[in-house]
Enzyme design. Structure first.
Site, PDB file in Angstrom:
ATOM      1  CG  ASP A  70      -0.156   0.047   2.542  1.00  0.00           C
ATOM      2  OD1 ASP A  70       0.814  -0.729   2.675  1.00  0.00           O
ATOM      3  OD2 ASP A  70      -0.512   0.865   3.419  1.00  0.00           O
TER       4      ASP A  70
ATOM      5  CD  GLU B 191       4.371   0.970   6.834  1.00  0.00           C
ATOM      6  OE1 GLU B 191       3.957   1.745   5.961  1.00  0.00           O
ATOM      7  OE2 GLU B 191       5.127   1.328   7.736  1.00  0.00           O
TER       8      GLU B 191
HETATM    9  N1  LIG Z   1       8.408   3.583   5.232  1.00  0.00           N
HETATM   10  C1  LIG Z   1       7.873   3.397   6.523  1.00  0.00           C
HETATM   11  C2  LIG Z   1       6.729   4.343   6.775  1.00  0.00           C
HETATM   12  O1  LIG Z   1       6.498   5.276   6.022  1.00  0.00           O
HETATM   13  N2  LIG Z   1       5.964   4.105   7.851  1.00  0.00           N
HETATM   14  C3  LIG Z   1       4.862   4.944   8.230  1.00  0.00           C
HETATM   15  C4  LIG Z   1       4.032   4.098   9.135  1.00  0.00           C
HETATM   16  C5  LIG Z   1       2.692   4.640   9.490  1.00  0.00           C
HETATM   17  C6  LIG Z   1       1.950   5.576   8.875  1.00  0.00           C
HETATM   18  N3  LIG Z   1       0.784   5.685   9.562  1.00  0.00           N
HETATM   19  C7  LIG Z   1       0.829   4.852  10.525  1.00  0.00           C
HETATM   20  N4  LIG Z   1       1.974   4.226  10.502  1.00  0.00           N
HETATM   21  C8  LIG Z   1       5.369   6.204   8.948  1.00  0.00           C
HETATM   22  O2  LIG Z   1       4.681   7.249   8.816  1.00  0.00           O
HETATM   23  O3  LIG Z   1       6.401   6.156   9.597  1.00  0.00           O
HETATM   24 ZN   LIG Z   2       7.039   2.168   3.950  1.00  0.00          ZN
HETATM   25 ZN   LIG Z   3       5.574   5.107   4.133  1.00  0.00          ZN
END
Ligand SMILES: NCC(=O)N[C@@H](Cc1c[nH]cn1)C(=O)O
Ligand SMILES: [Zn+2]
Ligand SMILES: [Zn+2]
Length: 478
Positions: free
Chosen positions: A102, A167
């Protein structure tokens, strides 16, 4: 004659065009997990990936992880999680690769130079939403495995895959699955590898062994049953936006200091080793400032900047749902607005304590406004920081692979972003997790004009191939 890792590298080099074409197909799928109307696209992306793995001879299980409840109380099916395996040789070690399919939202009007969902190759950079976060790295794993097969070189280790589609929305449902499969699917896994993080700069490769956590908050204020003409009603209504903006302004000051009482009390003091790490890495504050286009930064030395990005909490205000944000001068009083902000947490902060501190402070601030409006604050996502054992052989394999492909020692770094699954692996398994970072610092993940350097894409596949071989050499034999 058996093929060598160099044959795998040569296959990768000779198939650049095919691999770029595939990434273009993946980027064209608008798999935005935070927009319910695009959930079908997330599902399509998961299905496309599952079919791709099957074409590589992999065994794929699409695990149903149930539904999520949306703000309006309706239920929406979560995209299934892919649990797959390529290679089941009991004599070989097994690595589990995690990634996500995603992406964050994107639209041309945000300021992109080309359509976010059309991969565009400009000056050696592949521009598109998801190119670096995280479709490029996930596809790199599959291309790498295909390259072993193409030169008839057996995979040095068995590869399992855990790929999700939520994610960027907090990995809803994944933790429960890892807990449930901790002794089955993950039971024979020797270590985990995640490529979903970025280098500190654009030249020196990095291995990442620590991340900040994330506590995400939503503050809802409602002042009427419908939006109101600001000329007709202005001056007689306690406006929701007025309340909300005063609350948001009370959270953090212009130096970036979080104003929530007690928020810093659990922060672990900086150790000598951590301070030394900040001093030793290859990082230029001026390059960093120029790359993001900021006039000045909150801090000015390398050590101070990295300490604030890695070891200290930060509070960011993201936006206001329901507020007018289009071009033009709409003169409206929004009846209901939802302010969104998040706190990045660091070791020893606990999400439950952060939630309590924030909710108490915001409720107190709201009460001091003497507003009659309806008010509610929620924390849909809360996670701790994560730090791995970087002395584990998993990190040795990553270091050797990076050195082999790039010819330099990789930097060992932490990062300020969050990857919820790292905590799930820590909580439900004893597996070491390596963040094999492939993206450059200027890739613009979550931002306009996100990109993945063609060189990082191609070299990343070689690093992955070399890492799989290094793992077979460094993981302790039973
Ligand atoms: N590449 C990792 C990433 O972008 N993780 C997100 C995870 C996230 C977003 N909303 C909830 N968790 C981040 O923003 O760190
Ligand atoms: Zn990511
Ligand atoms: Zn991300």
């Amino acid at each position: 004659m058996t093929s060598s890792i160099q044959d795998v590298f040569t296959h990768i080099e000779n198939n650049q065009q095919l691999f770029v074409k595939r990434l273009a197909e993946w980027v064209s799928v608008r798999s935005v997990s935070s927009q319910p109307e695009l959930r079908g696209e997330v599902l399509r992306m998961v299905q496309m990936t599952a079919q791709h793995i099957e074409r590589l001879g992999g065994a794929v299980e699409m695990v149903d992880i149930g539904t999520e409840t949306l703000a309006d109380g309706s239920k929406l099916a979560l995209p299934p999680v892919i649990l797959a395996e390529i290679g089941r040789d009991p004599a070989k070690k097994t690595v589990c690769v995690y990634g996500h399919l995603d992406v964050q939202p994107a639209q041309l009007e945000d300021g992109w130079d080309s359509d976010p969902f059309t991969l565009t190759h400009r000056n050696g950079k592949l521009y598109g939403r998801g190119a670096t976060d995280d479709k490029g790295p996930v596809l790199s794993w599959l291309n790498c495995i295909e390259s072993f097969q193409a030169v008839s070189k057996a995979l040095p280790v068995n590869v399992k895959l855990c790929l999700e589609g939520m994610e960027e929305s907090g990995s809803i449902g994944l933790g429960e699955l890892i807990a449930e499969r901790g002794k089955s699917f993950f039971g024979n896994v020797d270590c985990v590898c995640i490529s979903d993080s970025y280098w500190l700069g654009t030249q020196t490769p990095c291995l990442t062994f620590g991340l900040r956590g994330l506590c995400y908050f939503e503050i809802e204020v409602q002042c009427a049953q419908r939006d109101l003409h600001s000329g007709v009603y202005g001056g007689s209504v306690h406006e929701a936006m007025t309340d909300l903006t005063q609350i948001l302004a009370s959270l953090v000051d212009s130096s970036g200091r979080i104003l929530v009482p007690g928020i810093y009390k659990s922060v672990k003091p900086l150790s000598e080793m951590e301070a030394q790490l900040c001093a030793n890495v290859d990082f230029s504050p001026e390059e960093y400032r120029l790359e993001i286009g900021a006039t000045t930064l909150q801090q000015h030395t390398k050590e101070d900047i990295l300490n604030h990005r890695w070891h200290l909490p930060s509070l960011s205000i993201h936006g206001i749902e329901g507020a007018f944000s289009e071009l033009g001068q709409k003169t409206v009083i929004p009846s209901r607005v939802v302010g969104k902000f998040s706190i990045r947490t660091v070791p020893n902060m606990e999400p439950d304590e952060v939630e309590r501190q924030v909710k108490d402070y915001v409720a107190q601030t709201f009460s001091e406004l003497r507003s009659p409006n309806r008010f509610r604050i929620t924390m849909p996502v809360g996670s701790q920081a994560w730090v791995a054992d970087s002395t584990h052989p998993n990190y040795t394999a990553g270091r050797n692979a990076m050195r082999r492909v790039f010819g330099v020692e990789p930097n060992l770094i932490r990062d300020g972003c969050s990857i919820p699954v790292t905590l799930d692996f820590a909580r439900h398994t004893a597996l070491n997790v390596l963040l094999l970072s492939l993206g450059a610092c200027d890739d613009g993940a979550h931002s306009q004009n996100e990109k993945f350097n063609l060189s990082n894409y191609m070299n990343g596949m070689k690093v992955m191939a070399s890492y799989l071989e290094e793992l077979s050499l460094v993981l302790p034999k039973e």
